[in-house]
Design a protein around this motif. Sequence first.
Motif, short mmCIF file in Angstrom:
data_model
loop_
_atom_site.label_atom_id
_atom_site.label_comp_id
_atom_site.label_asym_id
_atom_site.label_seq_id
_atom_site.Cartn_x
_atom_site.Cartn_y
_atom_site.Cartn_z
N TYR A 205 -4.54 6.84 -1.29
CA TYR A 205 -3.67 5.69 -0.88
C TYR A 205 -4.27 4.76 -2.58
N ILE A 206 -3.05 4.45 -2.49
CA ILE A 206 -3.14 3.65 -3.69
C ILE A 206 -2.84 1.68 -3.55
N LEU A 207 -3.24 0.46 -3.36
CA LEU A 207 -3.29 -0.63 -2.56
C LEU A 207 -2.04 -1.92 -4.58
N ASP B 140 -7.27 2.54 -7.16
CA ASP B 140 -6.66 3.69 -5.95
C ASP B 140 -7.83 3.33 -5.27
N LEU B 141 -7.69 4.05 -3.71
CA LEU B 141 -8.55 4.19 -2.69
C LEU B 141 -9.81 5.21 -2.86
N THR B 142 -11.35 4.79 -2.55
CA THR B 142 -12.16 5.58 -2.54
C THR B 142 -12.79 5.54 -1.75
N PRO B 143 -12.71 6.65 -1.27
CA PRO B 143 -12.08 7.90 0.60
C PRO B 143 -13.74 7.81 0.84
N CYS B 144 -13.94 7.84 2.18
CA CYS B 144 -15.01 8.29 2.56
C CYS B 144 -15.58 9.87 2.51
N ASN B 145 -14.07 10.39 3.03
CA ASN B 145 -14.30 12.13 3.12
C ASN B 145 -14.36 12.37 2.06
N VAL C 50 0.66 -1.07 0.18
CA VAL C 50 0.18 -0.14 0.51
C VAL C 50 0.58 1.29 0.06
N THR C 51 0.14 2.46 -1.08
CA THR C 51 1.35 3.37 -1.25
C THR C 51 0.47 4.92 -0.62
N CYS C 52 0.68 5.71 0.31
CA CYS C 52 -0.13 6.35 0.85
C CYS C 52 0.96 7.96 0.07
N TYR C 53 -0.06 8.32 -0.49
CA TYR C 53 0.21 10.05 -1.42
C TYR C 53 -0.28 11.08 -0.57
N ARG C 54 -1.16 11.18 0.50
CA ARG C 54 -1.55 11.92 1.48
C ARG C 54 -2.08 10.85 2.13
N ALA C 55 -1.85 11.85 3.68
CA ALA C 55 -2.57 10.75 4.96
C ALA C 55 -4.00 12.01 5.49
N LYS D 41 2.22 2.84 10.75
CA LYS D 41 2.80 3.74 10.78
C LYS D 41 2.76 4.40 8.99
N ILE D 42 2.43 4.45 8.59
CA ILE D 42 2.45 5.75 7.23
C ILE D 42 2.59 6.70 7.13
N LYS D 43 3.24 8.06 6.44
CA LYS D 43 3.83 8.98 5.93
C LYS D 43 3.18 8.98 4.51
N PRO D 44 3.45 10.02 4.01
CA PRO D 44 2.89 10.55 2.91
C PRO D 44 4.40 10.40 1.72
N SER D 45 3.96 9.57 0.50
CA SER D 45 4.99 9.36 -0.35
C SER D 45 6.07 7.73 0.52
N GLU D 46 5.75 7.40 1.37
CA GLU D 46 5.86 5.90 1.50
C GLU D 46 5.05 4.50 1.09
#
Length: 127
Positions: free
Chosen positions: A121-123, A109-114, A26-31, A56-61
């Motif tokens: 995020y990308i899986l 791509d993540l389908t966000p709830c908010n 999983v890749t985080c682009y915006r937490a 724990k994950i941060k953006p770009s990780e």
Amino acid sequence: MKLLSKEEITAKPEAPLRVKCKLISVTCYRASERGGDEIYLKIENKKIWPARPFAKIKPSEEIMIDVDVFSDERGFLRVDLWEKDFFSDDLLGFFQFVSVGSNGKFSTDLTPCNKDVPPRYILNWEK
């Protein structure tokens, strides 16, 4: 009205289509939170990753997952992304994909709830 043949009557129904997939990372682009997120994954309300309470994950990780999962009988798979909070955990969104078709590596791509300030995020997965 058509009468069924003996072969049609005695034919076994096709087996349900359950496809094995490997969740790679999983890749985080915006937490969802400024300092990063504490995440975990669930399928059908069962936690599947990580073994510890959260990762724990941060953006770009990118974090490696390496978990095998199976689609439903139609070949669909939904993976929920949760954020661990002190009082109540938050569903950030979900990854949904169809596992029928070509083999290979894919990204969903993540389908966000908010929808106000959605996390991104990308899986990464393969079949």
